[in-house]
Enzyme design. Structure first.
Site, PDB file in Angstrom:
ATOM      1  N   SER A   1       1.041  -1.481  -0.225  1.00  0.00           N
ATOM      2  CA  SER A   1      -0.171  -0.059  -0.642  1.00  0.00           C
ATOM      3  C   SER A   1       1.079   1.210   0.600  1.00  0.00           C
ATOM      4  O   SER A   1       1.756   1.287   0.885  1.00  0.00           O
ATOM      5  CB  SER A   1      -0.790  -0.289   1.583  1.00  0.00           C
TER       6      SER A   1
ATOM      7  N   HIS B   1      -1.402  -1.099  -3.735  1.00  0.00           N
ATOM      8  CA  HIS B   1      -2.299  -0.946  -4.194  1.00  0.00           C
ATOM      9  C   HIS B   1      -2.304   0.113  -3.632  1.00  0.00           C
ATOM     10  O   HIS B   1      -1.983   1.126  -2.445  1.00  0.00           O
ATOM     11  CB  HIS B   1      -2.443  -1.797  -2.976  1.00  0.00           C
TER      12      HIS B   1
ATOM     13  N   ASP C   1      -4.301   3.465  -1.834  1.00  0.00           N
ATOM     14  CA  ASP C   1      -5.737   4.144  -0.882  1.00  0.00           C
ATOM     15  C   ASP C   1      -6.538   5.231  -1.000  1.00  0.00           C
ATOM     16  O   ASP C   1      -5.834   6.093  -0.460  1.00  0.00           O
ATOM     17  CB  ASP C   1      -5.497   3.638   0.172  1.00  0.00           C
TER      18      ASP C   1
ATOM     19  N   MET D   1      -9.078   8.050   0.242  1.00  0.00           N
ATOM     20  CA  MET D   1      -9.938   8.390   0.795  1.00  0.00           C
ATOM     21  C   MET D   1     -10.309  10.012   0.846  1.00  0.00           C
ATOM     22  O   MET D   1     -10.063  10.827   0.100  1.00  0.00           O
ATOM     23  CB  MET D   1      -9.010   7.749   2.150  1.00  0.00           C
TER      24      MET D   1
ATOM     25  N   HIS E   1      -7.972   0.607  -4.415  1.00  0.00           N
ATOM     26  CA  HIS E   1      -9.448   0.204  -3.276  1.00  0.00           C
ATOM     27  C   HIS E   1     -10.048   1.760  -2.792  1.00  0.00           C
ATOM     28  O   HIS E   1      -9.842   2.827  -1.910  1.00  0.00           O
ATOM     29  CB  HIS E   1      -8.154  -0.046  -1.931  1.00  0.00           C
TER      30      HIS E   1
ATOM     31  N   MET F   1     -12.468   3.923  -0.690  1.00  0.00           N
ATOM     32  CA  MET F   1     -13.128   4.357   0.827  1.00  0.00           C
ATOM     33  C   MET F   1     -14.059   5.573   0.605  1.00  0.00           C
ATOM     34  O   MET F   1     -13.478   6.666   1.433  1.00  0.00           O
ATOM     35  CB  MET F   1     -11.851   4.177   1.781  1.00  0.00           C
TER      36      MET F   1
ATOM     37  N   MET G   1     -11.236  -6.488   4.897  1.00  0.00           N
ATOM     38  CA  MET G   1     -10.537  -5.249   5.859  1.00  0.00           C
ATOM     39  C   MET G   1     -10.658  -5.666   6.686  1.00  0.00           C
ATOM     40  O   MET G   1     -11.370  -6.575   8.016  1.00  0.00           O
ATOM     41  CB  MET G   1     -11.488  -4.227   6.324  1.00  0.00           C
TER      42      MET G   1
ATOM     43  N   ASP H   1      -6.344  -6.786   3.840  1.00  0.00           N
ATOM     44  CA  ASP H   1      -5.842  -5.378   3.682  1.00  0.00           C
ATOM     45  C   ASP H   1      -6.517  -5.196   5.292  1.00  0.00           C
ATOM     46  O   ASP H   1      -7.484  -4.490   6.003  1.00  0.00           O
ATOM     47  CB  ASP H   1      -6.575  -4.617   3.113  1.00  0.00           C
TER      48      ASP H   1
END
Ligand code: DX5
Ligand code: ZN
Length: 221
Positions: free
Chosen positions: A6, A31, A33, A35, A67, A69, A138, A176
């Site tokens: 990540s 990966h 992330d 957000m 990913h 979020m 998760m 993850d």
């Protein structure tokens, strides 16, 4: 078995070089992330960073594993697909019309993943499971890197593996959060095939290559 470092824990001042170290040491995926400060209490990065990593992905024949979020992911999946995402994973909690969202991702020629928070039941995946290319369990509450693996995640991975096997699905089963040399073995034994690790790859005192090798050793790749 796939390692997916990540970038959340990477050094953003030298992001490409840091991620390159991980790929050269044998990590296969990248990966990312994303957000939004709404779905999770933190703001990170958007499609521009995916686009910036795309040349490295092409050069190293890697996979950009995004990913999301974020609330209302339907509004942004096209931007991430155009930026170079190979896999886009959305949260069941953020998708009132999950089937539509998954079809939208697939229509963009991107692999579609679904994920759920630690307190969300796997039963929420039952209807969508035949449609997805990846299921992400998760093992921390999403929002931050460097948290501890929630021990009950191992049993959840096992149940997810059984659900996938029961329908003959070849989807990746990804885990993850809090994955390190002490936890990755349990997740692998439970049936996970893709392992996200942020802190355990880019943090700590060891080099990225040493960190990757320590994880590889436990899962035998
Ligand atoms: C959590 C993110 C994870 C996290 C992993 O919200 O989805 O990808 O950054 O970081 P570590 O491996 O440090 O728990
Ligand atoms: Zn993640």
């Amino acid at each position: 078995m796939i390692l997916a470092p990540s970038i959340l824990s990477a050094d953003f001042k030298r992001l490409e070089a840091h991620v390159r170290e991980a790929l050269q040491a044998g990590a296969q995926w990248i990966h990312v992330d994303v957000m939004d400060g709404h779905f999770v209490p933190n703001i990170t990065i958007g499609p521009m960073i995916v686009q910036a990593l795309k040349p490295l992905r092409d050069e190293m024949n890697s996979v950009l594993d995004v990913h999301l979020m974020i609330e209302n992911p339907d509004r942004y999946v096209t931007d991430f697909a155009r930026a170079g995402a190979d896999v886009i994973t959305v949260h069941v909690e953020a998708c009132p019309h999950l089937h539509r969202t998954i079809q939208l991702i697939k229509s963009l020629n991107v692999k579609a993943g679904v994920t759920l928070n630690p307190a969300t039941s796997l039963t929420t995946l039952e209807e969508i499971l035949p449609e997805v290319d990846l299921v992400l369990i998760m093992s921390v509450n999403p929002g931050f890197g460097g948290q501890s693996y929630i021990a009950t995640s191992t049993a959840k991975i096992k149940r997810a593996r059984e659900m996938l096997n029961a329908i003959g699905s070849k989807a990746w089963l990804e885990v993850d959060g809090g994955i390190n040399a002490a936890t990755i073995g349990d997740a692998a034994n439970a049936g996970a095939t893709v392992f996200v690790a942020g802190n355990a790859v880019f943090g700590g005192s060891g080099s990225v290559a040493e960190n990757i090798n320590a994880l590889k050793k436990v899962i035998g790749i």
